[in-house]
Design an enzyme around this catalytic site. Structure first.
Site, PDB file in Angstrom:
ATOM      1  N   ARG A 171      12.842  31.124 -32.296  1.00  0.00           N
ATOM      2  CA  ARG A 171      14.247  31.405 -32.636  1.00  0.00           C
ATOM      3  C   ARG A 171      14.480  32.911 -32.725  1.00  0.00           C
ATOM      4  O   ARG A 171      15.539  33.415 -32.357  1.00  0.00           O
ATOM      5  CB  ARG A 171      14.641  30.709 -33.949  1.00  0.00           C
ATOM      6  CG  ARG A 171      16.022  31.082 -34.450  1.00  0.00           C
ATOM      7  CD  ARG A 171      16.613  30.066 -35.420  1.00  0.00           C
ATOM      8  NE  ARG A 171      15.682  29.527 -36.391  1.00  0.00           N
ATOM      9  CZ  ARG A 171      15.189  30.180 -37.440  1.00  0.00           C
ATOM     10  NH1 ARG A 171      15.518  31.432 -37.657  1.00  0.00           N
ATOM     11  NH2 ARG A 171      14.353  29.586 -38.266  1.00  0.00           N
TER      12      ARG A 171
ATOM     13  N   TYR B 281      40.776  34.576 -23.922  1.00  0.00           N
ATOM     14  CA  TYR B 281      40.169  33.271 -23.645  1.00  0.00           C
ATOM     15  C   TYR B 281      40.364  32.353 -24.860  1.00  0.00           C
ATOM     16  O   TYR B 281      40.017  32.716 -25.985  1.00  0.00           O
ATOM     17  CB  TYR B 281      38.681  33.454 -23.308  1.00  0.00           C
ATOM     18  CG  TYR B 281      37.940  32.153 -23.395  1.00  0.00           C
ATOM     19  CD1 TYR B 281      38.203  31.137 -22.476  1.00  0.00           C
ATOM     20  CD2 TYR B 281      37.040  31.911 -24.417  1.00  0.00           C
ATOM     21  CE1 TYR B 281      37.571  29.916 -22.582  1.00  0.00           C
ATOM     22  CE2 TYR B 281      36.409  30.693 -24.519  1.00  0.00           C
ATOM     23  CZ  TYR B 281      36.680  29.697 -23.599  1.00  0.00           C
ATOM     24  OH  TYR B 281      36.069  28.484 -23.713  1.00  0.00           O
TER      25      TYR B 281
ATOM     26  N   LYS C 179      29.551  31.570 -16.407  1.00  0.00           N
ATOM     27  CA  LYS C 179      30.419  31.811 -15.257  1.00  0.00           C
ATOM     28  C   LYS C 179      29.665  32.519 -14.124  1.00  0.00           C
ATOM     29  O   LYS C 179      28.713  32.002 -13.622  1.00  0.00           O
ATOM     30  CB  LYS C 179      31.650  32.608 -15.700  1.00  0.00           C
ATOM     31  CG  LYS C 179      32.401  31.959 -16.865  1.00  0.00           C
ATOM     32  CD  LYS C 179      33.126  30.719 -16.432  1.00  0.00           C
ATOM     33  CE  LYS C 179      33.445  29.701 -17.515  1.00  0.00           C
ATOM     34  NZ  LYS C 179      33.245  30.005 -18.892  1.00  0.00           N
TER      35      LYS C 179
HETATM   36  C1  LIG Z   1      36.609  35.053 -20.359  1.00  0.00           C
HETATM   37  C2  LIG Z   1      35.776  34.036 -21.057  1.00  0.00           C
HETATM   38  N1  LIG Z   1      35.151  34.381 -22.202  1.00  0.00           N
HETATM   39  C3  LIG Z   1      34.392  33.490 -22.882  1.00  0.00           C
HETATM   40  C4  LIG Z   1      34.263  32.172 -22.464  1.00  0.00           C
HETATM   41  C5  LIG Z   1      33.460  31.214 -23.302  1.00  0.00           C
HETATM   42  O1  LIG Z   1      32.221  30.970 -22.723  1.00  0.00           O
HETATM   43  P1  LIG Z   1      31.394  29.598 -22.836  1.00  0.00           P
HETATM   44  O2  LIG Z   1      32.176  28.540 -22.113  1.00  0.00           O
HETATM   45  O3  LIG Z   1      30.090  29.949 -22.190  1.00  0.00           O
HETATM   46  O4  LIG Z   1      31.247  29.283 -24.300  1.00  0.00           O
HETATM   47  C6  LIG Z   1      34.884  31.774 -21.278  1.00  0.00           C
HETATM   48  C7  LIG Z   1      34.762  30.373 -20.820  1.00  0.00           C
HETATM   49  O5  LIG Z   1      35.593  29.860 -20.084  1.00  0.00           O
HETATM   50  C8  LIG Z   1      35.665  32.726 -20.566  1.00  0.00           C
HETATM   51  O6  LIG Z   1      36.301  32.389 -19.435  1.00  0.00           O
END
Ligand SMILES: Cc1ncc(COP(=O)(O)O)c(C=O)c1O
Length: 208
Positions: free
Chosen positions: A43, A95, A191
């Site tokens: 961890r 987001y 992504k």
């Molecule tokens: C710009 C952006 N930040 C953060 C996230 C969150 O990431 P995760 O889906 O890996 O938790 C996303 C997910 O769509 C995103 O598009």
């Protein structure tokens, strides 16, 4: 070194003895005391996560990185690290998962002002005495708004606040926010960093 070379070599810690060309996966949760790498418990640290962090730090031109189980976990860790009562200036179209985390999980703990980050006057007007974090996301998801990282970095510096940039949408291929004055870069590596829609991950990369 070129981006492509960094991507495949920086984190690939292959043990000499076996001459493997790809780093093996270390499943052990616990490590014997006194090992060369200073590993104790997975961890806290693990050879594979350490390699991932090394390559992410190199690609973002940062000093260090921390890998997380998702982008949401990485972002939430930043809000969690602020002193209670801190004020955050954040994008009005950020987001939604991280927006929800700010409002629902930290609503009673921190204050947040959501502004159009492409409007510097609005950002300036949102600053309070307790502003401790400027959170930007550029280009933003979903409206692809562009924030001037250098201008916000100057405001953050004057305020003695941290500037964190969600760099998920362009990836380090096209933008390195730490070089433009940000203190922290956040990624949803789910992504473009992952690239193939087959992993969930997040990261924070630090300037120092
Ligand atoms: C710009 C952006 N930040 C953060 C996230 C969150 O990431 P995760 O889906 O890996 O938790 C996303 C997910 O769509 C995103 O598009």
């Amino acid at each position: 070194m070129k981006f492509e070379t960094l991507s495949i070599h920086v984190g690939n810690a292959t043990p000499e003895r076996h001459r493997a060309v790809v780093q093996p996966i270390t499943l052990s949760t616990t490590f014997a005391h006194g090992n060369e790498a200073g590993m104790v418990y997975t961890r806290a640290n693990n050879p594979n996560r350490e390699s991932l962090e090394k390559v992410l730090a190199a690609l973002e031109k940062g000093e260090d990185a921390a890998a997380f189980s998702s982008g949401n976990a990485a972002g939430t860790a930043v809000y969690q690290a602020l002193a209670p009562g801190s004020h955050i200036v954040a994008p009005d179209d950020m987001y939604h998962g991280l927006h929800n985390s700010m409002v629902q999980l930290f609503g009673g703990i921190h204050e947040v002002t959501f502004v159009d980050m492409s409007n510097l006057e609005a950002v300036r007007n949102a600053i309070q005495a307790n502003t401790a974090l400027f959170w930007i996301e550029t280009p933003s998801n979903p409206l692809l708004k562009i924030t001037d990282i250098q201008e916000i970095a100057a405001l953050a510096k004057a305020q003695g606040a941290i500037l964190a940039c969600d760099n998920t949408f362009v990836s380090p291929v096209f933008q390195n926010p730490l070089q433009l004055g940000a203190d922290l870069v956040m990624h949803s590596s789910t992504k473009y960093l992952g690239g193939h829609s087959d992993l969930l991950g997040g990261a924070l990369v630090t300037k120092k």
